[in-house]
Motif scaffolding. Structure first.
Motif, short mmCIF file in Angstrom:
data_model
loop_
_atom_site.label_atom_id
_atom_site.label_comp_id
_atom_site.label_asym_id
_atom_site.label_seq_id
_atom_site.Cartn_x
_atom_site.Cartn_y
_atom_site.Cartn_z
N ARG A 173 44.48 -66.68 57.35
CA ARG A 173 45.18 -67.89 56.92
C ARG A 173 46.70 -67.71 56.95
N ASN A 174 47.15 -66.63 57.59
CA ASN A 174 48.58 -66.35 57.74
C ASN A 174 49.31 -66.26 56.40
N VAL A 175 48.65 -65.63 55.44
CA VAL A 175 49.26 -65.39 54.13
C VAL A 175 49.74 -63.93 54.11
N LEU A 176 51.01 -63.73 53.82
CA LEU A 176 51.65 -62.41 53.92
C LEU A 176 51.33 -61.54 52.70
N GLU A 177 50.94 -60.29 52.94
CA GLU A 177 50.72 -59.37 51.82
C GLU A 177 52.06 -58.81 51.36
N VAL A 178 52.26 -58.77 50.02
CA VAL A 178 53.49 -58.24 49.45
C VAL A 178 53.13 -57.20 48.38
N GLU A 179 54.15 -56.52 47.89
CA GLU A 179 53.97 -55.50 46.86
C GLU A 179 55.13 -55.61 45.89
N THR A 180 54.84 -55.82 44.60
CA THR A 180 55.89 -55.98 43.59
C THR A 180 55.76 -54.89 42.53
N PRO A 181 56.80 -54.70 41.69
CA PRO A 181 56.80 -53.59 40.73
C PRO A 181 55.69 -53.68 39.69
N VAL A 182 55.19 -52.52 39.32
CA VAL A 182 54.27 -52.41 38.18
C VAL A 182 55.07 -52.32 36.88
N LEU A 183 56.25 -51.72 36.94
CA LEU A 183 57.16 -51.61 35.80
C LEU A 183 58.31 -52.59 35.96
N SER A 184 58.68 -53.24 34.85
CA SER A 184 59.79 -54.20 34.90
C SER A 184 60.57 -54.16 33.60
N HIS A 185 61.83 -54.60 33.67
CA HIS A 185 62.66 -54.67 32.47
C HIS A 185 62.35 -55.90 31.64
N ALA A 186 61.53 -56.82 32.17
CA ALA A 186 61.17 -58.04 31.45
C ALA A 186 59.67 -58.25 31.54
N CYS A 187 59.18 -59.16 30.70
CA CYS A 187 57.74 -59.39 30.63
C CYS A 187 57.47 -60.84 30.24
N GLY A 188 56.26 -61.30 30.47
CA GLY A 188 55.88 -62.64 30.09
C GLY A 188 55.83 -62.81 28.58
N THR A 189 55.86 -64.07 28.13
CA THR A 189 55.94 -64.37 26.71
C THR A 189 54.63 -64.90 26.13
N ASP A 190 53.58 -64.95 26.92
CA ASP A 190 52.30 -65.53 26.46
C ASP A 190 51.94 -64.98 25.08
N PRO A 191 51.79 -65.87 24.07
CA PRO A 191 51.51 -65.40 22.70
C PRO A 191 50.17 -64.69 22.56
N HIS A 192 49.27 -64.92 23.51
CA HIS A 192 47.92 -64.36 23.38
C HIS A 192 47.71 -63.10 24.21
N LEU A 193 48.79 -62.61 24.85
CA LEU A 193 48.71 -61.37 25.61
C LEU A 193 49.58 -60.30 24.96
N ASP A 194 49.07 -59.08 24.93
CA ASP A 194 49.85 -57.95 24.45
C ASP A 194 50.11 -57.00 25.61
N TYR A 195 51.29 -56.44 25.65
CA TYR A 195 51.74 -55.67 26.79
C TYR A 195 52.05 -54.23 26.40
N PHE A 196 52.00 -53.34 27.39
CA PHE A 196 52.40 -51.96 27.19
C PHE A 196 53.90 -51.84 27.43
N GLU A 197 54.58 -51.19 26.49
CA GLU A 197 56.03 -50.98 26.59
C GLU A 197 56.31 -49.49 26.68
N THR A 198 57.12 -49.09 27.64
CA THR A 198 57.42 -47.67 27.80
C THR A 198 58.56 -47.25 26.88
N LYS A 199 58.65 -45.94 26.64
CA LYS A 199 59.74 -45.41 25.84
C LYS A 199 60.81 -44.83 26.76
N GLY A 200 62.06 -44.95 26.34
CA GLY A 200 63.15 -44.43 27.14
C GLY A 200 64.45 -45.08 26.69
#
Length: 318
Positions: free
Chosen positions: A29-56
């Motif tokens: 279907r001519n859809v391009l495969e991409v690759e984005t970071p697993v680690l980011s300086h920002a995160c989503g705000t969804d109230p019902h999701l909890d995220y892992f935060e790294t130390k540093g």
């Protein structure tokens, strides 16, 4: 305790064969495969999701979804894109959950939500090797069909009666429930056990308050709904999709509402993704997007009962 993976070699080979099918689906279907970071300086705000935060020196987050980065690529004129990615969510562990899981997420420029739902069916049909044609059930109709109640009922006793007649226990403190609290409780405890049981089923057109990152629309009665959908097959939730919101100001306002709710729930605030908001301001094209839980889809394809059967090292032995 065992060093061995929970997924057999034979199953792993079948998993890889199906992943080739997924990639070929998008390539055709001519859809391009991409690759984005697993680690980011920002995160989503969804109230019902909890995220892992790294130390540093600076907080970084393991991504709950590659959504924001992929939308930045849309704004950068990458066109139709997909990726098979790892995502991470705290304490989501069980027969159908793992805190680290694999999804396939994709975005289609200029495509309506309805057309994307057809494409989701096509992908599932290819992976499951059978034709998937899902029933369409509007969110509000699911309450009347499966729970026997009008979701906009403001009588607490009727909500309690709904739970009783569906053999669901009342909850301590339910006298303080808001209408949205009742929605969440009845969806999970009464409605979801019915979804996708008698064949694949889309739940669609959610309340505007649950729009997250989707556009909204007014129906014939003047009520506002979100252009959002989820697919259930064999009573398993497989995806979450939107006709995407492109208004930066409205998205920023939704983020702030999320943060207020996170405060109410006693949850921490992640760093907001200002790069994503800038991408919306610069002009993200009209698009629809969806994330499909690949581990769950492969469970169905390979007739497995728990997620540990299709991943090598689940949380219990990772």
């Amino acid at each position: 305790m065992s060093f061995a993976p929970t997924c057999t070699l034979e199953t792993w080979k079948e998993r890889q064969r199906l992943l080739v099918l997924v990639r070929s689906f998008f390539e055709s279907r001519n859809v391009l495969e991409v690759e984005t970071p697993v680690l980011s300086h920002a995160c989503g705000t969804d109230p019902h999701l909890d995220y892992f935060e790294t130390k540093g020196n600076q907080s970084r987050y393991l991504m709950t979804s590659p959504e924001f980065h992929m939308k930045r690529l849309l704004a950068a004129k990458f066109g139709d894109i997909f990726q098979i990615a790892k995502a991470f969510r705290v304490d989501e562990v069980g027969t159908r959950h793992n805190s680290e899981f694999t999804l396939v997420e994709w975005y289609r420029e200029g495509m309506s939500m309805e057309d994307l739902m057809v494409e989701v069916e096509a992908l599932c049909s290819q992976v499951l090797n059978r034709t998937i044609k899902a029933k369409r059930t509007r969110w509000k109709d699911a309450f009347t069909e499966y729970a026997g109640i009008d979701p906009f009922c403001d009588d607490v006793e009727k909500w309690r009666e709904c739970c009783a007649k569906n053999h669901v226990p009342d909850v301590q403190g339910s006298e303080r429930f808001t209408l949205e609290d009742w929605w969440d409780y009845v969806i999970v405890s009464v409605i979801e056990p019915h979804l996708g049981v008698n064949g694949p089923e889309f739940l669609m057109d959610y309340p505007a308050s649950q729009a997250a990152l989707s556009k909204t629309f007014l129906d014939a009665d003047g009520l506002c709904w979100a252009k959002r959908f989820e697919l259930y097959i064999e009573n398993m939730e497989l995806c979450n999709g939107y006709e995407e919101l492109t208004d930066a100001q409205e998205q920023a306002e939704r983020f702030q509402k999320d943060l207020i709710l996170r405060t109410t729930l006693g949850k921490t605030h992640p760093n907001l993704d200002e790069h994503f908001l800038e991408a919306l301001q610069r002009g993200m094209p009209s698009a629809s997007g969806v994330a499909v839980g690949l581990d769950r889809l492969l469970m169905i394809a390979l007739n497995k009962k728990q997620i540990s059967d299709v991943v090598l090292f689940p949380d219990t032995i990772a």
